[in-house]
Design a protein around this motif. Structure first.
Motif: not given
Length: 579
Positions: A447-457, A461-469, A509-514
């Motif tokens: 989850y994104l820190p301090f939220t219940d929004i699924v992030w790098l689960a 799969a790609r980062d749903p919010f494109y934060i890591t790219p 790209f898959p978030s693991g690669l990023v």
């Protein structure tokens, strides 16, 4: 006279041989040597009743299976801790193969992956054909058994019995609770009064596992030349291979449907892609005498491309795990990744630790690279002066540049060569992370820190919010600012856009690669900053006996004429005088 006698003897011998072959024709040769385990065997227990008398073929009685009564096809279920398979009693065809360890998405209640879909049923997955005729459709079958439920250490079997075209077919499947392998004992019995020649084929079929262009479905096979993959274009035209085939399969990065014939039998692979269904058929030709049986052993593997399960499979089936050109480097890297995961329980942390280890291994090479880049940065004013003076004479400019490099013992390629050595490792890890089933639905930061929004689960799969790219692109931009700018203004502008290009590429790209690329950039920035800090304002060291170019002397004179900043003690002295 002696010659005449010899000729007469030869003619008489030929006549005798011809008459003998007419009266007593020899049996066709068997495919395998007598010592092979596949050699034609007599039917157990009642084989003597089935064997015809060669001197009196008119007394032959065709063999029959006791109490053979064809029944309508029904579903038979086999459940283990790893999978749930559903077979049809008509031919032992596979209708479903549900992987109980893998779900279709990261949702807790998402359905499990089923490697067999309704679209592929007409192609007969795990069915057999006789002389290219589908036995599960044209043959008659019977079954006497029940559903199987296996624990981790259990081993149980199912037997399907059928007949078609004068032969009886007995298929016995053996399952183990701790394996994705299905062992098959296949027996073909000649129930006619004449020799039977026919082609038996074992079939696997499935549609594409996914529409992901980074994870394509391919037909693969392994022979004496190694592993090969066939592209869709060749499959649409029909593909045939028959030289030393050890196994064949349909798979993508994560899952595999494979068929392995035992004992190095002479088999032919036919593969096709029709109506978006991948289908392989492994065939061999049999010659069976009346009342005799040909026995064959096979292994099916249907499950994930997991080294722990494939390493003990027959015929080097673990070679199906292939990570591209740098496979020999990628495999140990993924093994190391699994090692770190076994201690951390988190594949994201394992990727960070693996990246750190790789960075430590290449630290000396990178150190040389950054030192060389720092030296080039200090030479930039002198290089600019030379370019300005000889902008109309490219040859003279290059000569003066080379003289400058020699004067200060600077290798212009020194910043690139150490990086080039590391490129195969980077590509291998990239390919390994792209194709590792271990990363499928593996969590890093759920989850994104301090939220219940699924992030790098899901690191596959790609980062749903494109934060890591985006952060990765920012680190690339910072690296460029720390490096010496290119001499060519056009090249410098192009380099400014490079981080944007990488963001665009990595955004899907898959978030693991990023994550790996981002971690590597951060470590590189730290090392580059350390080199710059260690070097400080140390002047360039001139090589002994080397004369400085005139342009260098001019630059130095300009530098000397610049007013120097007063030191801290000088500033304090001025303040005292003012007081």
């Amino acid at each position: 006279m002696e010659i005449h006698r010899v000729l007469i003897a030869v003619v008489l011998s030929l006549v005798v041989l011809v008459i003998w072959n007419v009266l007593f024709p020899p049996a066709p040769p068997q495919q395998r040597a007598p010592e092979s385990q596949e050699q034609v065997q007599e039917m157990p227990s009642t084989a003597d009743e089935y064997r015809p008398d060669s001197a009196a073929p008119q007394d032959f009685v065709p063999p029959e299976f006791p109490e053979f009564e064809a029944i309508e096809g029904k579903q038979i279920t086999v459940q283990t801790p790893l999978f749930e398979a559903t077979f049809n009693s008509s031919g032992g065809v596979l209708e479903h193969f549900v992987l109980r360890q893998f779900r279709q998405s990261i949702e807790p209640d998402a359905p499990y992956i089923d490697l067999i879909t309704p679209r592929s049923l007409m192609r007969g997955p795990m069915g057999v054909s006789w002389n290219r005729v589908p036995t599960w459709i044209e043959g008659e079958w019977t079954f006497d058994g029940e559903d199987l439920f296996l624990g981790d250490s259990d081993e149980k079997s199912l037997t399907f019995t059928g007949r078609i075209g004068g032969v009886n077919i007995i298929r016995t499947y053996t399952f183990r609770g701790d394996s994705y392998e299905i062992q098959e004992e296949l027996e073909i019995v000649n129930s006619t009064e004449a020799q039977v020649a026919g082609e038996i084929s074992n079939i696997l079929a499935t549609p594409a596992f996914s529409g992901d262009r980074y994870n394509p479905t391919r037909v693969a096979y392994f022979d004496q030349s190694g592993l090969s993959h066939e592209k869709d274009k060749q499959l649409r035209e029909g593909f045939v291979h028959q030289n030393g085939l050890k196994w064949s399969a349909i798979g993508n990065h994560y899952f595999l449907l494979a068929f392995v014939p035992h004992n190095d039998r002479e088999t032919v692979l036919r593969a096709e892609l029709e109506n978006e269904i991948y289908r392989i058929a492994v065939s061999e030709t049999l010659y069976i005498e009346p009342g005799m049986v040909r026995s064959m052993a096979n292994t099916y593997y249907i499950g994930p491309k997991d080294r722990d399960y494939l390493i003990d499979a027959p015929a080097e089936l673990h070679r199906a795990i292939y990570y591209g050109w740098f496979n020999v480097i990628a495999k140990p890297l993924i093994i190391s990744l699994n090692f770190f995961h076994s201690h951390t329980g988190n594949y994201g942390v394992a990727i960070l630790l693996l990246t750190l280890v790789i960075k430590i291994i290449f630290w000396p090479l990178a150190q040389k690279s950054y030192k060389s880049m720092n030296q080039l940065k200090k030479l930039q004013p002198m290089m600019a002066k030379i370019r300005e003076k000889y902008k109309d004479d490219r040859q003279k400019m290059n000569e003066e540049m080379m003289r400058l490099y020699k004067t200060y013992k600077v290798n212009p390629a020194g910043g690139c060569l150490p990086i080039l050595v590391q490129i195969p490792v980077f590509i291998a890890l990239y390919q390994g992370l792209m194709g590792a089933v271990e990363l499928r639905h593996a969590t890093f930061i759920e989850y994104l820190p301090f939220t219940d929004i699924v992030w790098l689960a899901d690191l596959s799969a790609r980062d749903p919010f494109y934060i890591t790219p985006l952060v990765m692109g920012a680190t690339m931009f910072l690296q460029q600012k720390m490096a010496p700018p290119p001499g060519d203004p056009l090249q410098a502008k192009i380099m400014l856009f490079l981080p944007l290009v990488f963001i665009f590429i990595f955004i899907t790209f898959p978030s693991g690669l990023v994550l790996y690329w981002l971690a590597n950039n951060v470590l590189s920035i730290g090392q580059q900053w350390w080199v710059l800090r260690s070097a400080g304002n140390k002047p360039l060291v001139k090589a002994d006996g080397k004369d400085e170019p005139e342009e260098v002397k001019e630059v130095k004179e300009v530098e000397k004429s610049k007013p120097t900043k007063p030191s801290g003690s000088a500033k304090q002295g001025k303040k005292r005088k003012r007081k």
